[in-house]
Motif scaffolding. Structure first.
Motif, mmCIF file in Angstrom:
data_model
loop_
_atom_site.group_PDB
_atom_site.id
_atom_site.type_symbol
_atom_site.label_atom_id
_atom_site.label_comp_id
_atom_site.label_asym_id
_atom_site.label_seq_id
_atom_site.Cartn_x
_atom_site.Cartn_y
_atom_site.Cartn_z
ATOM 1 N N LYS A 34 17.398 4.826 30.540
ATOM 2 C CA LYS A 34 17.049 3.749 29.603
ATOM 3 C C LYS A 34 18.173 2.741 29.507
ATOM 4 O O LYS A 34 19.343 3.054 29.757
ATOM 5 C CB LYS A 34 16.717 4.324 28.222
ATOM 6 C CG LYS A 34 17.827 5.183 27.641
ATOM 7 C CD LYS A 34 17.315 6.086 26.534
ATOM 8 C CE LYS A 34 18.399 7.091 26.151
ATOM 9 N NZ LYS A 34 17.915 8.139 25.272
ATOM 10 N N ILE A 35 17.787 1.526 29.139
ATOM 11 C CA ILE A 35 18.730 0.413 28.959
ATOM 12 C C ILE A 35 18.352 -0.284 27.663
ATOM 13 O O ILE A 35 17.167 -0.495 27.394
ATOM 14 C CB ILE A 35 18.631 -0.586 30.140
ATOM 15 C CG1 ILE A 35 19.053 0.080 31.462
ATOM 16 C CG2 ILE A 35 19.466 -1.840 29.881
ATOM 17 C CD1 ILE A 35 18.845 -0.787 32.698
ATOM 18 N N ASP A 102 30.362 -8.161 33.046
ATOM 19 C CA ASP A 102 30.865 -6.833 33.393
ATOM 20 C C ASP A 102 30.189 -6.331 34.661
ATOM 21 O O ASP A 102 28.962 -6.324 34.759
ATOM 22 C CB ASP A 102 30.618 -5.869 32.231
ATOM 23 C CG ASP A 102 31.405 -6.288 31.001
ATOM 24 O OD1 ASP A 102 32.635 -6.314 31.079
ATOM 25 O OD2 ASP A 102 30.770 -6.620 29.981
ATOM 26 N N ALA A 103 31.006 -5.917 35.608
ATOM 27 C CA ALA A 103 30.520 -5.437 36.910
ATOM 28 C C ALA A 103 29.668 -6.504 37.602
ATOM 29 O O ALA A 103 28.905 -6.182 38.499
ATOM 30 C CB ALA A 103 29.744 -4.121 36.753
ATOM 31 N N ASN A 104 29.808 -7.743 37.170
ATOM 32 C CA ASN A 104 29.039 -8.862 37.741
ATOM 33 C C ASN A 104 27.547 -8.557 37.697
ATOM 34 O O ASN A 104 26.798 -8.890 38.617
ATOM 35 C CB ASN A 104 29.502 -9.102 39.187
ATOM 36 C CG ASN A 104 29.054 -10.452 39.734
ATOM 37 O OD1 ASN A 104 28.685 -11.351 38.984
ATOM 38 N ND2 ASN A 104 29.078 -10.583 41.042
ATOM 39 N N LEU A 105 27.094 -7.955 36.594
ATOM 40 C CA LEU A 105 25.732 -7.432 36.548
ATOM 41 C C LEU A 105 24.670 -8.517 36.398
ATOM 42 O O LEU A 105 23.574 -8.388 36.925
ATOM 43 C CB LEU A 105 25.595 -6.396 35.419
ATOM 44 C CG LEU A 105 26.278 -5.055 35.701
ATOM 45 C CD1 LEU A 105 26.333 -4.200 34.456
ATOM 46 C CD2 LEU A 105 25.582 -4.295 36.838
ATOM 47 N N ILE A 106 25.007 -9.584 35.642
ATOM 48 C CA ILE A 106 24.022 -10.673 35.484
ATOM 49 C C ILE A 106 24.732 -12.022 35.616
ATOM 50 O O ILE A 106 25.489 -12.440 34.744
ATOM 51 C CB ILE A 106 23.304 -10.620 34.112
ATOM 52 C CG1 ILE A 106 22.780 -9.207 33.824
ATOM 53 C CG2 ILE A 106 22.149 -11.631 34.080
ATOM 54 C CD1 ILE A 106 22.274 -9.031 32.397
ATOM 55 N N LEU A 134 23.759 -1.855 38.873
ATOM 56 C CA LEU A 134 23.225 -1.358 37.596
ATOM 57 C C LEU A 134 22.620 0.033 37.774
ATOM 58 O O LEU A 134 22.798 0.924 36.921
ATOM 59 C CB LEU A 134 22.192 -2.356 37.055
ATOM 60 C CG LEU A 134 21.649 -2.125 35.653
ATOM 61 C CD1 LEU A 134 22.752 -1.865 34.639
ATOM 62 C CD2 LEU A 134 20.807 -3.334 35.200
ATOM 63 N N SER A 135 21.953 0.228 38.904
ATOM 64 C CA SER A 135 21.403 1.545 39.214
ATOM 65 C C SER A 135 22.530 2.573 39.413
ATOM 66 O O SER A 135 22.419 3.720 38.954
ATOM 67 C CB SER A 135 20.532 1.445 40.465
ATOM 68 O OG SER A 135 20.172 2.721 40.917
ATOM 69 N N ASP A 136 23.628 2.168 40.077
ATOM 70 C CA ASP A 136 24.798 3.056 40.215
ATOM 71 C C ASP A 136 25.254 3.564 38.844
ATOM 72 O O ASP A 136 25.556 4.748 38.668
ATOM 73 C CB ASP A 136 26.006 2.302 40.811
ATOM 74 C CG ASP A 136 25.871 2.079 42.313
ATOM 75 O OD1 ASP A 136 24.927 2.633 42.919
ATOM 76 O OD2 ASP A 136 26.706 1.334 42.869
#
Lengths: 262, 262
Positions: A34-35, A102-106, A134-136
């Motif tokens: 979940k997110i 963060d983590a270049n997610l978006i 994001l899956s990682d």
């Protein structure tokens, strides 16, 4: 395919600490991946007032000037996000608080200046969400909690609509997971009669949606919400739920709010 | 064993945007696994003033009351942390901004009330750092960036000393990595003559340290810094560097500041 819930809450949940506590307790109890994506609420407005920064409006639209960006970064990404994470940890839910930087997610595009200069606002595009990364994070067992701040990849943070972020995340991850996108709002779901809070329609397929539209049963502010929901479904999202935050626990039995599907 | 740099910067770097830009550029260029821990700087004090919150002091010690905790959460975990992350992304450094609450990475004990009630301050203990989970994050290729906020696991965020966090992370990860702990401060390293900024001692072993102490060459504020450094080395950290933030790029050639080792 593993299933994944992408759940969005708005300011109405965040502004009331008891509602928020109950919601987070229920969120922690949702099974599987979940997110969470959260909006802002009144806290940013309160801080603006305390600092003597007046909200800037042009033609009734809110403008994110540099002062406002600083405030929303502090309140959304700092105060609200980290308190939500700490609460979830108490409920044994291993949350990790994130922005799009963060983590270049978006990664977002600064909104182009046309009639109105919206300031530091980011619009999403195809490829905005780094679905692999994001899956990682999900696969290490963590629960991402996003505030509605993104970045442009050039060092600039950007204010971005939380509904849009939720939808973009759901669509991007639909190639890896069977995604249920969940919008929490102030009603128990889509109602046949707006005056009757209990007149919730349990399920709406895309063909039923067309009929409900032409019959005039769904109209007003609910219409764009549902249009966006079916757009997400047409882009790969398995189902969309719309319902009230204090009923989230019903999601485990697929009895939450209104379920939209292809 | 893979090597890992754990690097701490203080307010003096953060308060000057040009210094910060240059530092982050250099940080991005450090090879291999790395973690950044940042302090607060003047921004929190500025926000307190803007909000009319006066810093609370008891016997000359700063107290973290609930208002101060809200402010440091906004400024450290929000404003500073997310701007550092966005800047690092610009330099192709895949940073992820974190507090100790995120992923339950650093759990602290609220400081017991004795003569002074320090308020919402967290002390670290053995086992505070979730080294396995932090290593998971490193191994996905991400660069953790920590603000000095932790949590108690019961839903409460806590203000924690950034030097202590850096040291605890370095020690906890020394069972998995060969760790170099790097403290950036305002001098180029440990000086033989405090009046001469260039009199940097390149290397100090623990036996040399005892001699420098008894000869009175190292004294004053530098003494506890070095005591703590050697404590970290005795607890498994491979080496500790102490030097000036604007020389960080020299770390790749092991020519940064003063190197302390067993």
């Amino acid at each position: 395919m593993k299933s994944l819930y992408v759940i969005k809450i708005g300011g109405n949940v965040i502004d009331n600490s008891e509602n928020l506590y109950n919601f987070l307790n229920d969120f922690a109890g949702i099974e599987g991946h979940k997110i969470l994506i959260h909006g802002g609420g009144k806290l940013a407005t309160d801080l603006s007032h305390a600092m003597g920064v007046e909200p800037k409006m042009v033609d009734g639209r809110r403008i994110t000037d540099i002062e406002t960006l600083r405030i929303v970064t502090m309140v959304y990404a700092g105060l609200i996000n980290k308190n939500i994470v700490a609460q979830l940890q108490r409920f044994e839910c291993n949350a990790i608080g994130l922005t799009g930087a963060d983590a270049n997610l978006i990664r977002a595009n600064p909104r182009p200046v046309k009639e109105i200069d919206y300031g530091f606002v980011g619009d999403l595009h195809e490829g905005s969400v780094a679905s692999g990364k994001l899956s990682d994070i999900l696969e290490t067992g963590l629960i991402p909690v996003f505030s509605a701040i993104t970045h442009d990849g050039e060092g600039q943070l950007l204010n971005t609509n939380a509904d849009t972020i939720a939808s973009a995340i759901a669509i991007a991850l639909s190639s890896i997971y069977e995604v249920s996108l969940v919008y929490c709002f102030e009603k128990k779901g889509v109602l046949t009669n707006v005056a009757d809070d209990e007149s919730v329609i349990r399920e709406i397929s895309s063909t039923e949606f067309e009929k409900l539209k032409s019959d005039g049963i769904i109209a007003g502010g609910m219409l764009p919400k549902l249009e966006n929901a079916f757009k997400a479904i047409n882009s790969g999202v398995n189902e969309v739920y719309i319902g009230k935050s204090d009923e989230l626990a019903l999601l485990n039995e697929q009895l939450f709010g209104t379920r939209l599907f292809a």
